[in-house]
Design an enzyme around this catalytic site. Sequence first.
Site, PDB file in Angstrom:
ATOM      1  N   GLU A  25      -8.608   5.565   4.888  1.00  0.00           N
ATOM      2  CA  GLU A  25      -9.649   4.540   4.759  1.00  0.00           C
ATOM      3  C   GLU A  25      -9.801   3.787   6.070  1.00  0.00           C
ATOM      4  O   GLU A  25      -8.873   3.730   6.881  1.00  0.00           O
ATOM      5  CB  GLU A  25      -9.208   3.572   3.629  1.00  0.00           C
ATOM      6  CG  GLU A  25     -10.206   2.453   3.364  1.00  0.00           C
ATOM      7  CD  GLU A  25      -9.906   1.702   2.058  1.00  0.00           C
ATOM      8  OE1 GLU A  25      -8.863   1.960   1.430  1.00  0.00           O
ATOM      9  OE2 GLU A  25     -10.745   0.855   1.686  1.00  0.00           O
ATOM     10  N   ASN A 172     -16.049   3.756  -6.178  1.00  0.00           N
ATOM     11  CA  ASN A 172     -14.597   3.542  -6.103  1.00  0.00           C
ATOM     12  C   ASN A 172     -14.234   2.254  -6.826  1.00  0.00           C
ATOM     13  O   ASN A 172     -14.845   1.211  -6.579  1.00  0.00           O
ATOM     14  CB  ASN A 172     -14.148   3.425  -4.642  1.00  0.00           C
ATOM     15  CG  ASN A 172     -12.660   3.102  -4.519  1.00  0.00           C
ATOM     16  OD1 ASN A 172     -11.812   3.962  -4.760  1.00  0.00           O
ATOM     17  ND2 ASN A 172     -12.330   1.870  -4.159  1.00  0.00           N
ATOM     18  N   GLU A 173     -13.269   2.342  -7.709  1.00  0.00           N
ATOM     19  CA  GLU A 173     -12.768   1.165  -8.437  1.00  0.00           C
ATOM     20  C   GLU A 173     -13.913   0.247  -8.851  1.00  0.00           C
ATOM     21  O   GLU A 173     -13.914  -0.956  -8.571  1.00  0.00           O
ATOM     22  CB  GLU A 173     -11.697   0.435  -7.614  1.00  0.00           C
ATOM     23  CG  GLU A 173     -10.475   1.309  -7.391  1.00  0.00           C
ATOM     24  CD  GLU A 173      -9.222   0.569  -6.912  1.00  0.00           C
ATOM     25  OE1 GLU A 173      -9.317  -0.602  -6.492  1.00  0.00           O
ATOM     26  OE2 GLU A 173      -8.140   1.181  -6.963  1.00  0.00           O
ATOM     27  N   TYR A 240      -0.465   2.698  -8.378  1.00  0.00           N
ATOM     28  CA  TYR A 240       0.479   2.374  -7.302  1.00  0.00           C
ATOM     29  C   TYR A 240       1.820   1.926  -7.903  1.00  0.00           C
ATOM     30  O   TYR A 240       1.852   1.365  -9.000  1.00  0.00           O
ATOM     31  CB  TYR A 240      -0.092   1.247  -6.430  1.00  0.00           C
ATOM     32  CG  TYR A 240      -1.223   1.716  -5.539  1.00  0.00           C
ATOM     33  CD1 TYR A 240      -0.955   2.380  -4.344  1.00  0.00           C
ATOM     34  CD2 TYR A 240      -2.549   1.507  -5.889  1.00  0.00           C
ATOM     35  CE1 TYR A 240      -1.980   2.819  -3.517  1.00  0.00           C
ATOM     36  CE2 TYR A 240      -3.594   1.949  -5.066  1.00  0.00           C
ATOM     37  CZ  TYR A 240      -3.296   2.602  -3.877  1.00  0.00           C
ATOM     38  OH  TYR A 240      -4.300   3.043  -3.061  1.00  0.00           O
ATOM     39  N   GLU A 298      -5.752   8.012  -5.649  1.00  0.00           N
ATOM     40  CA  GLU A 298      -4.948   7.007  -4.938  1.00  0.00           C
ATOM     41  C   GLU A 298      -3.627   6.856  -5.680  1.00  0.00           C
ATOM     42  O   GLU A 298      -3.611   6.546  -6.869  1.00  0.00           O
ATOM     43  CB  GLU A 298      -5.661   5.652  -4.880  1.00  0.00           C
ATOM     44  CG  GLU A 298      -6.832   5.642  -3.930  1.00  0.00           C
ATOM     45  CD  GLU A 298      -7.449   4.255  -3.728  1.00  0.00           C
ATOM     46  OE1 GLU A 298      -6.733   3.244  -3.844  1.00  0.00           O
ATOM     47  OE2 GLU A 298      -8.664   4.213  -3.452  1.00  0.00           O
ATOM     48  N   GLN A 347      -1.688   5.892   2.149  1.00  0.00           N
ATOM     49  CA  GLN A 347      -2.753   6.486   2.933  1.00  0.00           C
ATOM     50  C   GLN A 347      -2.146   7.178   4.143  1.00  0.00           C
ATOM     51  O   GLN A 347      -1.099   6.735   4.624  1.00  0.00           O
ATOM     52  CB  GLN A 347      -3.747   5.436   3.385  1.00  0.00           C
ATOM     53  CG  GLN A 347      -4.466   4.744   2.247  1.00  0.00           C
ATOM     54  CD  GLN A 347      -5.682   3.950   2.733  1.00  0.00           C
ATOM     55  OE1 GLN A 347      -6.087   4.011   3.880  1.00  0.00           O
ATOM     56  NE2 GLN A 347      -6.262   3.180   1.814  1.00  0.00           N
TER      57      GLN A 347
HETATM   58  O1  AHR Z   1      -5.490   1.922  -0.793  1.00  0.00           O
HETATM   59  C1  AHR Z   1      -5.791   0.568  -0.667  1.00  0.00           C
HETATM   60  C2  AHR Z   1      -6.810   0.101  -1.704  1.00  0.00           C
HETATM   61  O2  AHR Z   1      -6.273   0.209  -2.973  1.00  0.00           O
HETATM   62  C3  AHR Z   1      -8.092   0.900  -1.800  1.00  0.00           C
HETATM   63  O3  AHR Z   1      -9.040   0.516  -0.872  1.00  0.00           O
HETATM   64  C4  AHR Z   1      -8.571   0.569  -3.178  1.00  0.00           C
HETATM   65  O4  AHR Z   1      -9.336   1.599  -3.744  1.00  0.00           O
HETATM   66  C5  AHR Z   1      -7.296   0.298  -3.941  1.00  0.00           C
HETATM   67  O5  AHR Z   1      -7.353  -0.891  -4.647  1.00  0.00           O
END
Ligand code: AHR
Length: 490
Positions: A25, A172-173, A240, A298, A347
Site C-alpha cells: 500500500e 476496501n473495508e 490481524y 489482509e 504488508q
Molecule cells: O494494512 C493496513 C490497513 O489495515 C489497510 O489499509 C486497511 O485495509 C486495514 O484496515
Amino acid sequence: MKKLTINPNKKISHINKEIYGHFSEHLGYCIYGGMYVGEDSDIPNINGVRKDVIDALKEIKIPVLRWPGGCFAEEYHWRDGIGEKSERPVRINTCWGGVEETNHFGTHEFFDLCEELGCEPYLAANMSGGTVWEMQSWVEYITSDSKSSLANERRKNGREKPWKFKYIGVGNENWGGGGNMRPEFYADEYRKYQTFCKDYSGNHLLKIACGAGDGNYNWTEKVIESISGTCPYGISLHHYSLPTGKWDKKGSAKVFSDEEYYHTIKDAMDMDELIKKHGEIIHRLERKDRPIALIVDEWGVWCDVEEGTNPGFLYQQNSMRDAVVAALSLNIFNKNSNIVKMANLAQTVNVLQSVVLTNGKEMLKTPTFYVFKMFAEHQENDLVESEQDKKKEGGVDCLTHSVSVNENGELFVTISNASLKKSFEIECNIDTGKSPVVADAQILTAEKEAYNSFENKENVITKPYSQYRIENNKIILNIPPVSVISFKIK
Ligand code: AHR
C-alpha cells in the site's frame, strides 16, 4: 509420542499459488523508499524499483501483489499516477500520516513491476471515493488493445501492448474506512460497479467483493445473499493478530511477555474458525454452479510502531513470533484451500508484518521471509489428507501442519510448533508401504523475540534440519519449541 498420519492418495483440494500472495500500500515506507526509489537513485533499481527487493520477492516466488491499498485505495485516483512524473499532481495521503503523495509510483510502475516479478497484479479499485467511469476507464486504459483514446494514451505514456490482469477488488473495508456502509448498501454499490468492470481485448477479470473484518458474519451473509447472482470470483476477509488484543495498545513487536506471545498465536489460530464460519455462509448462499472463493487479502501481526517512528507509517520489527504466525497461517490456508484461493500478507516492505525491511541502501530479510521461502514448494501442489494429534500449550493448539503432493508424486510437509518450552516427538506415518526418503529438510528456530537487525541481518535464518530418523517405514521427527520445519518425502 504424537502422530502425524498422511494419506498421499487422498487429494483434498488444489493449493493456488495466490495463497502465498502479498500486499503493498501507499503507506509509510512500503512503496516509497521500500520498493520505489526512482530511476535516478544510486540504489540499484529496475525502472525505479529496488533490485534487492525485487530479487528477494523473486526468491520467495511471489505469486500475486495487491495494490494500491488498503484504505489508500479508496482515495486513489489512477489518472494522478500516469504520464510525465514531474507533472503528476501531489496529493495528501490522508489515510497514512498526512504526507505528500507524489504519485511517482502509479499504474505503469506497478504493472511493470508485476511483469518483472512474474506475478499476478491484484488491483484494489476505488469504489467509495471514485466513480463507475473511473473504475471502468482504468481497466480499459490497462487492458485495451484498441485504438480508443484511453488505449492510445497508454501508448503515449510508453506502453504499446496492453497488460493482462485478472484480479480486481471492488472497494476496501467499505464497512469502515471505505465509506462506513451498511452491508445492504455496499451490496447494491457492488452490483452496480461490477457491471462496469468490463473485459477488453481478451482480458478476463475476476471480481472480488469487499468482505468482512474478523467475525462480522452479518456482513458476509447480507452481501453474499445480494450479490451471488452476479457471480463474483470471491469475497475478501481481513484478520490481524494483535499481541494484547487491544487496538489502542497493541504491544511491542520486539519485547513481549509469554502471555502476549500466546495471545498473538491464538489470534492467528482464530483464522481457521473465521474461514470455516464465513465459508459456511458463502456455501449456503452461493449459486451452486458458481462457487465463491474466500480471499484473505489482509492478514498478519499488527503491533505498536517502533519507538521514534511515525505512528502513521506502521513500521514494526519482525521476530520469530511473526515466523510462527506466518507458518501456522499458511498451514491453515493450505488446509482450507477448497475455499481460500488467495491470501495477501500485510504488508510486503517496511509496514506491519513485512518480508523485507529497508534502511537507506540496506535491506534485510525478516524471519517471515524465510517462512515464505520454506513454504513456496506448496504453490500449485494438491493438498492431501493428513491428521495430526493436537497439543495445547498456553491455551492454544501449538502444532500445525499441512501436506501437499506435486505432479511428480513427491510429498511436501510443513510443521510449526508454537510452544515456548516443549519440543515434540512426532511419528510421521505415510501410507505407501515403503521406506520414506526425506529430502531438502529445513528448520527455522530461535527464541521468541529473536529478529534480524541491520547490525545482525542473519540472526534468524533457515538451517538444514536433521533431527529425524527412519524407523519401520516411519519418520520420527523431533520438533523443537518455537520452530518451523519443512521437508520433502520421496
Ligand atoms: O494494512 C493496513 C490497513 O489495515 C489497510 O489499509 C486497511 O485495509 C486495514 O484496515
